[in-house]
Design an enzyme around this catalytic site. Structure first.
Site, PDB file in Angstrom:
ATOM      1  CB  CYS A 173      -0.570   0.130   1.497  1.00  0.00           C
ATOM      2  SG  CYS A 173       0.048  -0.003   2.599  1.00  0.00           S
ATOM      3  CB  CYS A 192       4.647   0.211   2.012  1.00  0.00           C
ATOM      4  SG  CYS A 192       3.296  -1.381   2.939  1.00  0.00           S
ATOM      5  CG  ASP A 246      11.348  29.576 -34.231  1.00  0.00           C
ATOM      6  OD1 ASP A 246      12.100  29.913 -34.071  1.00  0.00           O
ATOM      7  OD2 ASP A 246      11.783  28.158 -34.536  1.00  0.00           O
TER       8      ASP A 246
END
Length: 744
Positions: free
Chosen positions: A14, A17, A435
């Site tokens: 989970c 952890c 550009d």
């Protein structure tokens, strides 16, 4: 010296952890670590003078988990397959479901309850709780040894408590002798006695949670499938040419830079290289997301893993292994998936304290209901429901799974998101600076028109003028010569060639004295533009294009119009950027008239022209000072400072490495429409993260108090908990359906 390492972690169940391992690693001197529960990896930067990789592994193991060292950047699909967690989960889930169903039916349906049915329920539920749920108990025990608690602690305590209560009631209470109904209720029974059995709670909750874990694990593997597919698509062997010209088949790993290899029709290009012989169409959809094959001739670059769909090619390898475009894309995607968006930090902090808070709430619910005079069974049921309903997994999975799927889908479409923090920028951007050269336009001069006079035909003009210009290296001359060869084929030789700087060229072609360039040069030869050609020239220059006059035998014969034309897709790209609420601005070093002409063709109203390369970043900064949030799209070295200065930098992948390095998003193809696709994908990924987090927070905020108040049966709590994680992951998987509009 600072070193970066990706450390695969096993044993996490989970988000708590992951949070715990991250804290342990970050306590080491010189270590900065980020642990991702969804990808099951720790991205660690450490000072190799203070810490070794083995120290990192030992720290993870000391925290109760496991880690394995492997070469940085290595991608091993076989290793991932071998570590497939779904196999064991599937076995436990099937056994648990088969054993739990009779227990549930016996508890729910009084008509099925025969004498001493409770003992059968005990026999069926016990292997479910003790064997099928063993991974939860084992993880909870390991966490207890390290004085911590995780999601597994909640599951283990909840199921063992329900099972243990029932065993005591069965063996030492009246439940095992009277045969009384211990039925399933949607709401806990406030009148229940100490003899009330909870075998169905322990067994069915275990089954639901195993089902949730199984589908979550499957979905997580699918979430990373896009990157795995990319890594698997490279060629496995290659036909290398010996100096004698003979072919020999070798593994791709044996290929070296500078080697020449053959690519036959239908084969994959083994590695990045330059075509030295042959011509063919190459399917680059793997890297660029564009489905239309691109023609390749000698001198053109090809990328590894693209597919030759036409003729035979001989390619000289220019990059191998980790230096190839495919490997670099995989590295960028992996780095993006390993990172954490700012919005995830809050979820991490909450998951770090989530389990202890839930344990406290469960204990508080037990004590409150006992103190309020409710039955011990009711108080116990409320406490178990709190333990079962709580789900930090949904919080932990909300961001990384969406990132995993979103960045993987982007890689498939040629859209590379460099990091999770980029997503927030795409939401806020309101201005996009484009550009001109190489981004909005093709970046090379193209012959657009040939207007003739004096009885000359178009083919004759191209043949004579093309041959003359073929002797020059000027970009305009190259454009005319290239168009002439495509139209009339082989060009005749040129004699007495001379270039007049700033004016044009002259020479003898097929016995004709040909002159091409400015009208002033032709006037020196006594040739003057007739009115129709003068009108063509004036009109072209008004559009920002370049007009070249050409003549021979004492008469002006043609005006050739040349320009760096907009890409065919640029106008559509600008329209799509506007639809996203962005204000386009054209930025260029060209003169204002040329810039305005290009802007008009693609639908841009705001033009900033005659800007030196060194001033582009200052222009972006000025727009930011005006309160705009700016995205910059460019491809050249001179765009790199502006890309870095912008709130969001998008580099055209056909541009320079410097520009790509300075950007936040890379568009592997040269198609400007990909900029709109990249922003759409980023925004959709961010939206998915937000919806995931909303669900995860709302689920826990609403249902934990409901469970504590005694309004939720633990069986329903287990189903809801399992659904919450699966919902978050499957919601993220919807990103796999994202389509690039340029393919629509």
């Amino acid at each position: 010296m600072s070193t970066q390492l990706d450390l695969p972690i096993t044993g996490m169940t989970c988000a708590s952890c992951a949070n715990r391992i991250e804290r342990k690693l970050n306590k080491l001197d010189g270590v900065t670590a980020s642990v991702n529960y969804a990808t099951e990896k720790a991205s660690v930067t450490f000072d190799d003078g203070a810490v070794t990789p083995d120290d990192l592994v030992e720290t993870v193991r000391a925290a109760g988990y496991d880690a394995a060292l492997r070469e940085a950047g290595a991608a091993d699909a076989a290793e991932a397959e071998a570590a497939d967690p779904t196999r064991s989960l599937r076995t436990r889930l099937i056994a648990s479901a088969v054993l739990s169903l009779p227990v549930l039916l016996l508890s729910m349906i009084p008509a099925l309850q025969f004498d001493n049915w409770q003992w059968l329920a005990w026999n069926l539920a016990t292997p479910v709780v003790l064997w099928a749920a063993w991974p939860f108990h084992r993880a909870a025990w390991l966490n207890l040894r390290h004085a911590t608690a995780t999601m597994d602690t909640l599951i283990s305590v909840g199921t063992l408590a329900a099972w243990g209560w029932s065993v005591v009631a069965l063996f030492f209470g009246d439940a095992g002798m009277t045969g009384m109904k211990m039925g399933f209720d949607l709401l806990p029974d406030r009148s229940a006695t100490l003899d009330h059995l909870y075998f169905e709670v322990a067994a069915v909750v275990t089954t639901f949670i195993l089902a949730g874990r199984y589908f979550e694990a499957r979905a997580k593997r699918r979430a990373g499938s896009a990157l795995a597919a990319l890594l698997e698509l490279g060629a496995k062997d290659v036909a290398v040419l010996d100096p004698s010209g003979a072919e020999r088949r070798v593994p791709v790993d044996a290929l070296r830079r500078g080697a020449r290899f053959v690519v036959r029709p239908g084969e994959k290009v083994a590695t990045d290289g330059v075509v030295v012989e042959g011509s063919s169409a190459v399917d680059q959809s793997l890297l660029t997301g564009e489905s239309i094959p691109v023609e390749k001739r000698p001198g053109d670059e090809v990328a590894g893993a693209t597919v030759n769909v036409g003729g035979r090619l001989v390619v000289e390898a220019t990059a191998v292994g980790a230096d190839t475009a495919l490997a670099q894309i995989a590295r960028l995607v992996t780095e993006a998936q390993s990172g954490k968006a700012p919005v995830q930090r809050l979820a991490d902090r909450i998951s770090g304290v989530f389990v202890p808070v839930v344990l406290a709430v469960a204990a508080g619910a037990l004590g409150f209901w006992l103190g309020a005079g409710e039955s011990a069974a009711f108080a116990f049921t409320a406490a178990v429901a709190v333990l079962i309903i709580a789900c930090p997994c949904a919080l932990g999975l909300a961001t990384p799974t969406a990132l995993l799927v979103g960045t993987g889908r982007g890689a498939q479409l040629g859209l590379l998101i460099k990091g999770p923090e980029i997503l927030e920028s795409t939401r806020r951007v309101d201005t996009v600076v484009l550009d001109k050269t190489g981004t909005v336009t093709s970046g090379r001069m193209t012959l657009l028109d040939v207007a003739t006079a004096g009885g000359a035909g178009r083919d004759e003009v191209l043949r004579l003028v093309g041959a003359l210009e073929d002797a020059s290296e000027h970009p305009i001359a190259r454009a005319i010569a290239r168009a002439a060869r495509e139209r009339v084929g082989t060009l005749p030789p040129v004699e007495s060639f001379a270039a007049r700087e700033g004016l044009g060229v002259e020479g003898v072609v097929d016995g004709h004295g040909v002159v091409a360039g400015r009208p002033a040069l032709l006037a020196d030869w006594g040739m003057h533009l007739p009115a129709p050609l003068q009108a063509v020239k004036d009109e072209a220059e008004a559009r920002g294009q370049t007009a070249i006059a050409a003549g021979w035998d004492g008469q002006v014969r043609a005006v050739l119009v040349v320009a760096d034309a907009p890409k065919p897709t640029s106008a559509e790209a600008v329209r799509r950027l506007r639809e996203l609420g962005l204000r386009p601005v054209l930025l260029t070093g060209d003169n204002a008239s040329t810039a305005r002409a290009v802007a008009a063709q693609v639908g841009i109203d705001e033009v900033i022209a005659e800007v030196l390369p060194s001033e582009k970043a200052a222009v972006v900064r000025r727009l930011q000072d005006e309160g705009r949030v700016v995205a910059m799209v460019g491809d050249g070295v001179n765009d790199a400072p502006a890309l870095a200065q912008a709130d969001l930098g998008l580099a055209i992948g056909t541009g320079t490495d410097v520009a790509i390095e300075a950007s936040d998003l890379t568009l592997v193809s040269g198609d400007l429409r990909a900029a709109a696709d990249a922003i759409r994908l980023s925004r959709r990924t961010l939206g998915t993260i937000r919806s995931n987090l909303f669900w995860a927070f709302a689920y826990n905020v609403v249902l934990i108090p409901v469970a504590a108040a005694g309004f939720l049966n633990p069986v329903l709590a287990g189903a809801a908990m399992a659904f919450s994680s699966v919902f978050v992951v499957t919601n993220s998987l919807r990103l796999r359906t994202f389509r690039a509009e340029r393919d629509a």
